[in-house]
Design a protein around this motif. Structure first.
Motif, PDB file in Angstrom:
ATOM      1  N   HIS A 153       0.806  -1.219   0.000  1.00  0.00           N
ATOM      2  CA  HIS A 153       0.000   0.000   0.000  1.00  0.00           C
ATOM      3  C   HIS A 153       0.837   1.266   0.000  1.00  0.00           C
ATOM      4  N   SER A 154       0.271   2.300  -0.616  1.00  0.00           N
ATOM      5  CA  SER A 154       0.736   3.675  -0.438  1.00  0.00           C
ATOM      6  C   SER A 154      -0.527   4.509  -0.272  1.00  0.00           C
ATOM      7  N   ILE A 155      -0.442   5.562   0.509  1.00  0.00           N
ATOM      8  CA  ILE A 155      -1.643   6.355   0.775  1.00  0.00           C
ATOM      9  C   ILE A 155      -1.371   7.829   0.539  1.00  0.00           C
ATOM     10  N   GLN A 156      -2.438   8.554   0.211  1.00  0.00           N
ATOM     11  CA  GLN A 156      -2.411  10.006   0.092  1.00  0.00           C
ATOM     12  C   GLN A 156      -3.596  10.539   0.877  1.00  0.00           C
ATOM     13  N   PHE A 157      -3.318  11.519   1.742  1.00  0.00           N
ATOM     14  CA  PHE A 157      -4.374  12.114   2.563  1.00  0.00           C
ATOM     15  C   PHE A 157      -5.078  13.232   1.821  1.00  0.00           C
ATOM     16  N   THR A 167      -3.720   3.155  -2.512  1.00  0.00           N
ATOM     17  CA  THR A 167      -3.340   2.458  -3.734  1.00  0.00           C
ATOM     18  C   THR A 167      -2.524   1.241  -3.335  1.00  0.00           C
ATOM     19  N   TYR A 168      -2.965   0.071  -3.795  1.00  0.00           N
ATOM     20  CA  TYR A 168      -2.203  -1.133  -3.473  1.00  0.00           C
ATOM     21  C   TYR A 168      -2.131  -2.054  -4.682  1.00  0.00           C
ATOM     22  N   SER A 169      -1.097  -2.883  -4.683  1.00  0.00           N
ATOM     23  CA  SER A 169      -0.901  -3.847  -5.768  1.00  0.00           C
ATOM     24  C   SER A 169       0.022  -4.950  -5.282  1.00  0.00           C
ATOM     25  N   ARG A 170       0.128  -5.969  -6.117  1.00  0.00           N
ATOM     26  CA  ARG A 170       1.080  -7.069  -5.915  1.00  0.00           C
ATOM     27  C   ARG A 170       1.626  -7.416  -7.291  1.00  0.00           C
ATOM     28  N   VAL A 171       2.569  -8.324  -7.334  1.00  0.00           N
ATOM     29  CA  VAL A 171       3.118  -8.790  -8.600  1.00  0.00           C
ATOM     30  C   VAL A 171       2.010  -9.340  -9.491  1.00  0.00           C
ATOM     31  N   VAL A 176      -4.878  -1.123  -7.428  1.00  0.00           N
ATOM     32  CA  VAL A 176      -6.259  -0.871  -7.020  1.00  0.00           C
ATOM     33  C   VAL A 176      -6.244   0.435  -6.228  1.00  0.00           C
ATOM     34  N   ASN A 177      -7.206   1.315  -6.522  1.00  0.00           N
ATOM     35  CA  ASN A 177      -7.334   2.579  -5.791  1.00  0.00           C
ATOM     36  C   ASN A 177      -8.641   2.567  -5.027  1.00  0.00           C
TER      37      ASN A 177
END
Length: 183
Positions: A153-157, A167-171, A176-177
């Protein structure tokens, strides 16, 4: 060794890691008479993790503004966790991050609301390298996860900090947002 003076100027403290990383201490010195005491004194037969903290937004010791509490990052319970310590007595008040996850970073400490905002991995049996975000109450240890999905995950406030874009993803998963409520 990260020297910190008390607000009243009566004491200063510093961190000391012994050679071999088997002991970590937070030592307080009274300026008037030179007397010392260990606020934190952690010993192990193996290794105390203190190196490379600059790359992970982690310092072993973070003082709260009130000067009577410390956030201490330790692996003494088998996982890198944040612990709230009473700086007057040196006693542990509570574990702030749960057992079984690895604390990866402290994003901020919101002292007015008494919340520790952090990054961690190893959540809910997911890949131990995937980063999740959350916050925990310094007062009662109540934990709120900001991120849920199985991914990194990465996040924006939002400007109000009431919402995040997660926003998250894997290989094997395209990004996905999600719009999520911080509460």
């Amino acid at each position: 060794p990260r020297v910190r003076f008390s607000k009243d100027g009566a004491t200063f403290s510093y961190e000391q890691t012994d050679r071999g990383h088997g002991r970590f201490r937070l030592i307080e010195v009274k300026i008037a008479d030179g007397s010392v005491r260990n606020i934190i004194d952690e010993k192990t037969d193996t290794f105390i993790w203190t190196a490379h903290t600059e790359n992970q937004q982690l310092q072993p010791v973070q003082w709260l503004e009130n000067g009577t509490e410390i956030i201490y990052v330790t692996e003494k319970y088998g996982w890198r966790q944040a612990i709230l310590v009473d700086a007057i007595s040196g006693e542990e008040k509570r574990r702030l991050t749960p057992e079984g996850i690895v604390l990866r970073g402290i994003d901020s400490i919101d002292e007015p609301s008494r919340k520790l905002w952090f990054q961690a991995s190893g959540r809910d049996g997911q890949d131990p390298y995937l980063i999740h975000y959350g916050y925990v109450s310094l007062d009662d240890g109540k934990l709120v996860w900001l991120t849920e999905g199985n991914g990194n995950h990465s996040i924006q406030f939002s400007p109000s900090k009431q919402y995040i874009i997660d926003t998250y993803s894997r290989v094997d998963l395209a990004p996905v947002n999600e719009l999520r409520r911080v509460s």
